[in-house]
Design a protein around this motif. Structure first.
Motif, mmCIF file in Angstrom:
data_model
loop_
_atom_site.group_PDB
_atom_site.id
_atom_site.type_symbol
_atom_site.label_atom_id
_atom_site.label_comp_id
_atom_site.label_asym_id
_atom_site.label_seq_id
_atom_site.Cartn_x
_atom_site.Cartn_y
_atom_site.Cartn_z
ATOM 1 N N MET A 1 0.845 -1.171 0.000
ATOM 2 C CA MET A 1 0.000 0.000 0.000
ATOM 3 C C MET A 1 0.896 1.242 0.000
ATOM 4 S SD MET A 1 -3.337 0.652 2.436
ATOM 5 C CE MET A 1 -2.971 -0.795 3.337
ATOM 6 N N THR A 2 0.573 2.206 -0.821
ATOM 7 C CA THR A 2 1.371 3.415 -0.957
ATOM 8 C C THR A 2 0.840 4.519 -0.051
ATOM 9 O OG1 THR A 2 1.862 2.839 -3.244
ATOM 10 C CG2 THR A 2 2.206 5.125 -2.616
ATOM 11 N N PHE A 3 1.747 5.259 0.542
ATOM 12 C CA PHE A 3 1.445 6.414 1.382
ATOM 13 C C PHE A 3 1.537 7.638 0.478
ATOM 14 C CE2 PHE A 3 2.373 9.633 4.611
ATOM 15 C CZ PHE A 3 1.549 9.241 5.651
ATOM 16 N N TYR A 4 0.393 8.241 0.150
ATOM 17 C CA TYR A 4 0.353 9.406 -0.729
ATOM 18 C C TYR A 4 0.391 10.672 0.112
ATOM 19 C CZ TYR A 4 -0.960 6.246 -4.456
ATOM 20 O OH TYR A 4 -0.956 5.230 -5.369
ATOM 21 N N VAL A 5 1.404 11.480 -0.113
ATOM 22 C CA VAL A 5 1.550 12.747 0.587
ATOM 23 C C VAL A 5 1.033 13.840 -0.334
ATOM 24 C CG1 VAL A 5 3.185 14.353 1.635
ATOM 25 C CG2 VAL A 5 3.585 11.894 1.771
ATOM 26 N N ILE A 6 0.125 14.659 0.179
ATOM 27 C CA ILE A 6 -0.416 15.781 -0.581
ATOM 28 C C ILE A 6 0.333 17.017 -0.092
ATOM 29 C CG2 ILE A 6 -2.500 17.008 -1.269
ATOM 30 C CD1 ILE A 6 -2.551 13.924 -1.800
ATOM 31 N N ALA A 7 1.248 17.517 -0.922
ATOM 32 C CA ALA A 7 2.114 18.623 -0.520
ATOM 33 C C ALA A 7 1.897 19.823 -1.431
ATOM 34 C CB ALA A 7 3.572 18.192 -0.573
ATOM 35 N N ASP A 8 2.141 20.996 -0.891
ATOM 36 C CA ASP A 8 2.056 22.231 -1.651
ATOM 37 C C ASP A 8 3.352 22.397 -2.438
ATOM 38 O OD1 ASP A 8 1.698 24.746 -2.668
ATOM 39 O OD2 ASP A 8 1.216 25.693 -0.761
ATOM 40 N N SER A 9 3.285 22.221 -3.732
ATOM 41 C CA SER A 9 4.493 22.286 -4.560
ATOM 42 C C SER A 9 5.085 23.692 -4.611
ATOM 43 C CB SER A 9 4.189 21.793 -5.971
ATOM 44 O OG SER A 9 3.145 22.564 -6.550
ATOM 45 N N ALA A 10 4.323 24.704 -4.224
ATOM 46 C CA ALA A 10 4.825 26.078 -4.204
ATOM 47 C C ALA A 10 5.569 26.389 -2.911
ATOM 48 C CB ALA A 10 3.671 27.064 -4.388
ATOM 49 N N CYS A 11 5.537 25.480 -1.962
ATOM 50 C CA CYS A 11 6.178 25.668 -0.653
ATOM 51 C C CYS A 11 7.438 24.808 -0.606
ATOM 52 C CB CYS A 11 5.215 25.271 0.454
ATOM 53 S SG CYS A 11 5.942 25.153 2.089
ATOM 54 N N GLY A 12 8.599 25.451 -0.549
ATOM 55 C CA GLY A 12 9.860 24.717 -0.521
ATOM 56 C C GLY A 12 9.991 23.805 0.682
ATOM 57 N N GLY A 13 9.584 24.284 1.861
ATOM 58 C CA GLY A 13 9.662 23.477 3.074
ATOM 59 C C GLY A 13 8.759 22.264 2.998
ATOM 60 N N CYS A 14 7.552 22.451 2.468
ATOM 61 C CA CYS A 14 6.598 21.340 2.342
ATOM 62 C C CYS A 14 7.131 20.280 1.387
ATOM 63 C CB CYS A 14 5.256 21.848 1.827
ATOM 64 S SG CYS A 14 4.464 23.056 2.883
ATOM 65 N N SER A 15 7.689 20.724 0.274
ATOM 66 C CA SER A 15 8.234 19.792 -0.711
ATOM 67 C C SER A 15 9.420 19.016 -0.144
ATOM 68 C CB SER A 15 8.657 20.543 -1.974
ATOM 69 O OG SER A 15 7.537 21.147 -2.565
ATOM 70 N N ALA A 16 10.272 19.697 0.624
ATOM 71 C CA ALA A 16 11.441 19.034 1.222
ATOM 72 C C ALA A 16 11.011 17.977 2.232
ATOM 73 C CB ALA A 16 12.341 20.067 1.888
ATOM 74 N N ILE A 17 10.034 18.308 3.058
ATOM 75 C CA ILE A 17 9.537 17.349 4.048
ATOM 76 C C ILE A 17 8.919 16.148 3.349
ATOM 77 C CG2 ILE A 17 7.760 16.992 5.799
ATOM 78 C CD1 ILE A 17 8.391 19.898 6.733
ATOM 79 N N ALA A 18 8.112 16.394 2.328
ATOM 80 C CA ALA A 18 7.474 15.299 1.600
ATOM 81 C C ALA A 18 8.514 14.383 0.965
ATOM 82 C CB ALA A 18 6.541 15.866 0.541
ATOM 83 N N ALA A 19 9.572 14.961 0.435
ATOM 84 C CA ALA A 19 10.630 14.154 -0.182
ATOM 85 C C ALA A 19 11.363 13.309 0.855
ATOM 86 C CB ALA A 19 11.610 15.060 -0.911
ATOM 87 N N GLN A 20 11.536 13.814 2.061
ATOM 88 C CA GLN A 20 12.248 13.081 3.119
ATOM 89 C C GLN A 20 11.432 11.918 3.669
ATOM 90 O OE1 GLN A 20 13.705 15.710 6.177
ATOM 91 N NE2 GLN A 20 14.401 17.187 4.651
ATOM 92 N N LEU A 21 10.123 11.965 3.532
ATOM 93 C CA LEU A 21 9.287 10.885 4.059
ATOM 94 C C LEU A 21 9.645 9.533 3.453
ATOM 95 C CD1 LEU A 21 5.766 12.499 4.373
ATOM 96 C CD2 LEU A 21 7.156 11.550 6.204
ATOM 97 N N GLY A 22 10.010 9.525 2.186
ATOM 98 C CA GLY A 22 10.386 8.271 1.534
ATOM 99 C C GLY A 22 11.601 7.616 2.162
ATOM 100 N N GLN A 23 12.411 8.412 2.857
ATOM 101 C CA GLN A 23 13.621 7.884 3.489
ATOM 102 C C GLN A 23 13.368 7.318 4.876
ATOM 103 O OE1 GLN A 23 16.378 11.138 3.429
ATOM 104 N NE2 GLN A 23 16.211 11.403 1.223
ATOM 105 N N VAL A 24 12.242 7.670 5.498
ATOM 106 C CA VAL A 24 12.003 7.225 6.870
ATOM 107 C C VAL A 24 10.820 6.273 7.016
ATOM 108 C CG1 VAL A 24 13.084 9.252 7.904
ATOM 109 C CG2 VAL A 24 10.628 9.255 7.508
ATOM 110 N N LEU A 25 9.940 6.204 6.025
ATOM 111 C CA LEU A 25 8.787 5.315 6.135
ATOM 112 C C LEU A 25 9.086 3.966 5.499
ATOM 113 C CD1 LEU A 25 5.744 7.670 5.413
ATOM 114 C CD2 LEU A 25 6.788 7.071 7.597
ATOM 115 N N SER A 26 8.482 2.926 6.045
ATOM 116 C CA SER A 26 8.725 1.568 5.569
ATOM 117 C C SER A 26 7.821 1.171 4.404
ATOM 118 C CB SER A 26 8.547 0.580 6.720
ATOM 119 O OG SER A 26 7.227 0.648 7.216
#
Length: 99
Positions: free
Chosen positions: A1-26
């Motif tokens: 099952m995929t974890f879909y993150v809905i992030a604001d692409s216009a927000c640099g901080g939001c995009s960075a956090i969303a990208a980091q999730l792939g490194q910490v979630l199983s």
């Protein structure tokens, strides 16, 4: 099952956090822009929800936001990545407070 993150692409901080999730979630993580006009068609649970108003995720057909998002995220952490997950959670709270 995929974890879909809905992030604001216009927000640099939001995009960075969303990208980091792939490194910490199983589970696989897919990042989707809240500005995508077809988002509500793909995820019916978003109907009527202002997607860019707050951090959101869709997992298992459920819409997650706020405390539920943090709870599910904590449960899906990869063993050995708990400290990185905690740092990411602090970053989410910091970003949320700055808005």
């Amino acid at each position: 099952m995929t974890f879909y993150v809905i992030a604001d692409s216009a927000c640099g901080g939001c995009s960075a956090i969303a990208a980091q999730l792939g490194q910490v979630l199983s589970v696989p993580v897919a990042v989707r822009s809240c500005r995508d006009p077809h988002l509500a068609e793909e995820f019916p649970v978003l109907a009527g929800e202002p997607a860019c108003a707050r951090p959101l995720a869709v997992y298992g057909g459920r819409l997650l936001g706020g405390a539920a998002l943090m709870w599910y995220g904590a449960r899906l952490l990869t063993p050995g990545r708990r400290l990185a997950g905690l740092r990411l959670a602090v970053e989410v709270f910091r970003l949320r407070l700055s808005r």
